[in-house]
Design a protein around this motif. Structure first.
Motif, PDB file in Angstrom:
ATOM      1  N   PRO A 338       0.824  -1.212   0.000  1.00  0.00           N
ATOM      2  CA  PRO A 338       0.000   0.000   0.000  1.00  0.00           C
ATOM      3  C   PRO A 338       0.857   1.261   0.000  1.00  0.00           C
ATOM      4  CG  PRO A 338      -0.754  -1.562   1.664  1.00  0.00           C
ATOM      5  CD  PRO A 338       0.565  -2.071   1.155  1.00  0.00           C
ATOM      6  N   GLY A 340       0.110   4.108   1.490  1.00  0.00           N
ATOM      7  CA  GLY A 340       0.053   4.818   2.758  1.00  0.00           C
ATOM      8  C   GLY A 340       1.052   4.308   3.777  1.00  0.00           C
ATOM      9  N   THR A 342       0.332   3.319   6.903  1.00  0.00           N
ATOM     10  CA  THR A 342      -0.468   2.793   7.997  1.00  0.00           C
ATOM     11  C   THR A 342       0.351   1.819   8.830  1.00  0.00           C
ATOM     12  OG1 THR A 342      -2.434   2.970   6.612  1.00  0.00           O
ATOM     13  CG2 THR A 342      -2.605   1.596   8.579  1.00  0.00           C
ATOM     14  N   SER A 405     -13.159  -8.945   7.207  1.00  0.00           N
ATOM     15  CA  SER A 405     -11.930  -8.158   7.358  1.00  0.00           C
ATOM     16  C   SER A 405     -11.187  -8.557   8.618  1.00  0.00           C
ATOM     17  CB  SER A 405     -12.261  -6.661   7.411  1.00  0.00           C
ATOM     18  OG  SER A 405     -13.059  -6.374   8.548  1.00  0.00           O
ATOM     19  N   THR A 407      -8.363  -6.703  11.286  1.00  0.00           N
ATOM     20  CA  THR A 407      -7.728  -5.445  11.681  1.00  0.00           C
ATOM     21  C   THR A 407      -6.695  -5.728  12.758  1.00  0.00           C
ATOM     22  OG1 THR A 407      -9.752  -4.217  11.203  1.00  0.00           O
ATOM     23  CG2 THR A 407      -8.133  -3.131  12.595  1.00  0.00           C
ATOM     24  N   ALA A 411      -5.458  -1.129  12.239  1.00  0.00           N
ATOM     25  CA  ALA A 411      -5.169  -0.994  10.807  1.00  0.00           C
ATOM     26  C   ALA A 411      -5.647  -2.243  10.068  1.00  0.00           C
ATOM     27  CB  ALA A 411      -3.674  -0.786  10.579  1.00  0.00           C
ATOM     28  N   ASP A 412      -6.396  -2.033   9.008  1.00  0.00           N
ATOM     29  CA  ASP A 412      -6.869  -3.141   8.182  1.00  0.00           C
ATOM     30  C   ASP A 412      -5.671  -3.810   7.494  1.00  0.00           C
ATOM     31  OD1 ASP A 412      -7.972  -4.575   5.762  1.00  0.00           O
ATOM     32  OD2 ASP A 412      -9.853  -3.808   6.589  1.00  0.00           O
ATOM     33  N   ARG A 414      -5.429  -5.116   4.705  1.00  0.00           N
ATOM     34  CA  ARG A 414      -5.299  -4.710   3.295  1.00  0.00           C
ATOM     35  C   ARG A 414      -4.542  -3.398   3.167  1.00  0.00           C
ATOM     36  NH1 ARG A 414     -11.645  -5.837   2.414  1.00  0.00           N
ATOM     37  NH2 ARG A 414     -11.524  -4.833   4.450  1.00  0.00           N
ATOM     38  N   GLU A 415      -4.623  -2.556   4.212  1.00  0.00           N
ATOM     39  CA  GLU A 415      -3.870  -1.306   4.205  1.00  0.00           C
ATOM     40  C   GLU A 415      -2.423  -1.521   4.670  1.00  0.00           C
ATOM     41  OE1 GLU A 415      -6.066   1.227   6.766  1.00  0.00           O
ATOM     42  OE2 GLU A 415      -7.778   1.468   5.406  1.00  0.00           O
TER      43      GLU A 415
END
Length: 600
Positions: A338, A340, A342, A405, A407, A411-412, A414-415
């Motif tokens: 990703p 970002g 995160t 999902s 977390t 934070a997920d 996927r992120e």
């Protein structure tokens, strides 16, 4: 694109011919000076060697003309000089070609290992460990053999063929035409061979991978195989896959035998044409007997290089199939990270409405939701097939969930991306690998910069320092393959020490004490509690007394969370956990609930 083999597994991809050649050109481009030097020295050595036939032809003419023995001195000295020069150039050229090949192979091997280590574990599991192992062992070995033996010989043979044909044309263009009568037969032989050999070798590589996977599967699960009396079934599978590999190997031998019989026919046709042409040209005075002799020697000297070059097509086909399998993995795109920044803020875990199925239509987890607080120890309990290990792997990022999902620290996943999840979660299973090398370096794999004091502190925290220092060379003792053999308990101790040294905020222990035996399991359970201090812990519990020490127990049944609570709460509730605890207690008289802080 992955191809499905006889095991119906989604095998790792195999590169196409164009992709393989493109990768090879790219690797050679970085070694252009060495490539040019190697080729130049080999061509020079081959060209020098071609002087042998004209010199021998000149000797024949001198004998025919009765010039006497004095006239033979210079040609004989030149023949010796040619032999020495050719031998030196050939040796240097072959060494340079081998060096070039080894350099390229090393780069390819490093790229392969880099990509293989970066593959999602889910993808490796889909293909089966045998597919990956066969590529990094059998395929690399085949290419290495070709680089060390076939590549230099093939290069020499190819240059010899081209320059010898040029030499025939220099003697008389009609000798070249006569020699070319063998080419159509050779071309047809090669086409016949390539059509049959390429599929056979590709299928044989896949069959070998399936065989290795079955061997690893059977030997790795030998205790389960024996316990459930599955030895006959596994032997049948081994026999079928061994037979499949054997049949393909025999097909390859049959193809090679047919190939060489056709090459022998081509040699007969070419030699007969050159001899007839020489007789006609000598008879009409166009050439001397010495020139005709040189032409015959030239063509005869082609037997070995032509056969070698075409025979090496066998190795080239095998190496090409192996190279395509390596390039197929080496060319895989690195999983995108990703954009970002995160990062998890703590060690909390939240699973929301999680679904997962390895096979479409056959869900393993159904609508699982779970929250684990930062620093909390939670045990996952359930009968075999309840979904405990699958849930653990989804949280650790080994598999991507079919729905829902996960977390981590707010934070997920996927992120976070694959690398972010690996930094946040450490998964330790009962299958622990001890890497070959000093024990201290084995630990430093998770933190290369760790000092000696940190390594000792990690071992001491899990109670492993005493036996580690008692090894023949202490922490410098070479362990793993070829070194000091660690017990099951010691190997698991090592894994827990790695966990402490890596220091992730979340740790998952997937039946990490199951293989150690009763006494070893109690030691490791105490070590696991120490390793989990200061971090969130998820325990896939095989031994219920270990689950009883957790802050909270989550009970799964048929892929769903059916109960959650402390040991005392769940036993009092009389539900699924109470049934499991009763069954465990009945099988082990005297079992009681461990007190807080007591070793289970």
């Amino acid at each position: 694109m992955s191809r499905t083999g006889p095991t119906d597994r989604a095998l790792l991809p195999t590169a196409t011919g164009a992709e393989t050649l493109a990768a090879l050109r790219a690797m050679l481009r970085g070694h252009r000076p060495l490539t040019v030097t190697a080729v130049g020295v080999l061509i020079a050595g081959t060209a020098i060697g071609l002087l042998t036939a004209p010199l021998l032809g000149h000797v024949v003419d001198l004998v025919v003309e009765r010039r006497g023995t004095d006239a033979l001195l210079v040609p004989m000295v030149l023949l010796v000089a040619v032999a020495v020069a050719r031998g030196g150039a050939t040796a240097i050229g072959s060494a340079l070609v081998a060096r070039l090949g080894e350099t390229v192979l090393a780069a390819l091997r490093e790229r392969f290992v880099e990509r293989a280590l970066g593959l999602p574990l889910e993808r490796v599991e889909e293909a089966g460990s045998g597919d990956l192992v066969s590529r990094v062992t059998g395929d690399v070995t085949m290419i290495a053999k070709s680089v060390r033996q076939a590549l230099p010989e093939f290069s020499r043979s190819a240059f010899t063929i081209v320059l010898t044909l040029a030499g025939l044309a220099v003697l008389d263009w009609r000798f070249l035409i006569a020699a070319l009568w063998a080419v159509p037969v050779q071309v047809l032989a090669v086409r016949w061979y390539l059509r049959r050999a390429a599929p056979v070798y590709a299928e044989h590589r896949v069959a070998t991978g399936a065989l290795q996977h079955q061997l690893l599967d059977s030997m790795g699960g030998v205790r389960t195989v024996r316990a459930f009396r599955l030895s006959g079934t596994h032997l049948d599978l081994m026999e079928r896959r061994s037979s499949a590999a054997l049949v393909l190997a025999l097909r390859g031998i049959h193809v090679v035998t047919g190939f060489f019989s056709r090459l022998n026919l081509a040699e007969y046709i070419g030699m007969a044409s050159v001899l007839v042409t020489g007789f006609v040209l000598v008879d009409n005075g166009s050439v001397s007997i010495g020139t005709a002799t040189a032409a015959a020697l030239y063509f005869h000297s082609l037997f070995n290089p032509v056969n070698a070059a075409l025979f090496l097509l066998d190795d080239v086909q095998s190496a090409g199939a192996s190279l395509a399998r390596l390039v197929g993995v080496s060319g895989l795109a690195v999983p995108a990270e990703p954009d970002g920044a995160t990062v998890p803020v703590d060690g909390s875990v939240k699973v929301f409405s999680l679904h997962h199925a390895y096979v479409p239509g056959r869900p393993v987890l159904r609508d699982v939701s779970l929250e684990v607080n930062n620093g909390e120890r939670v045990a996952l309990v359930g009968s075999s097939g309840a979904g405990k290990t699958t849930l653990a792997k989804l949280i650790a990022g080994v598999h991507r969930p079919s729905g829902g999902s996960v977390t981590l620290g707010g934070a997920d996943t996927r992120e976070l991306g694959p690398s972010g999840v690996r930094r946040a979660v450490a998964l330790i299973s009962q299958e622990v690998h001890v890497f070959a090398g000093p024990l201290a370096e084995d630990l430093r794999l998770v933190r290369p910069e760790a000092g000696d004091d940190e390594v000792r502190a990690a071992l001491d925290r899990v109670g492993a320092l005493r036996w580690a220092e008692a090894l023949p060379d202490g922490l410098d003792t070479v362990v793993g393959e070829g070194g000091h053999r660690l017990t099951v308990t010691q190997a698991q101790h090592l894994a827990l020490a790695r966990l402490v040294l890596a220091d992730p905020p979340i740790a998952i222990l997937d039946e990490a004490t199951a293989d150690a035996g009763s006494a070893g399991a109690r030691v490791l359970e105490a070590a696991a509690l120490k390793a989990l201090e200061g971090r969130t812990g998820l325990l896939v519990a095989h031994r219920l007394p270990q689950a009883a020490t957790a802050d909270r127990i989550v009970v799964l049944d048929e892929g769903r969370v059916v109960e959650t609570g402390t040991h005392e709460q769940l036993v009092a509730a009389g539900g699924r956990y109470a049934e499991l605890w009763a069954a465990w207690s009945d099988s082990r008289p005297g079992t009681r609930t461990p007190a807080e802080g007591e070793e289970a």
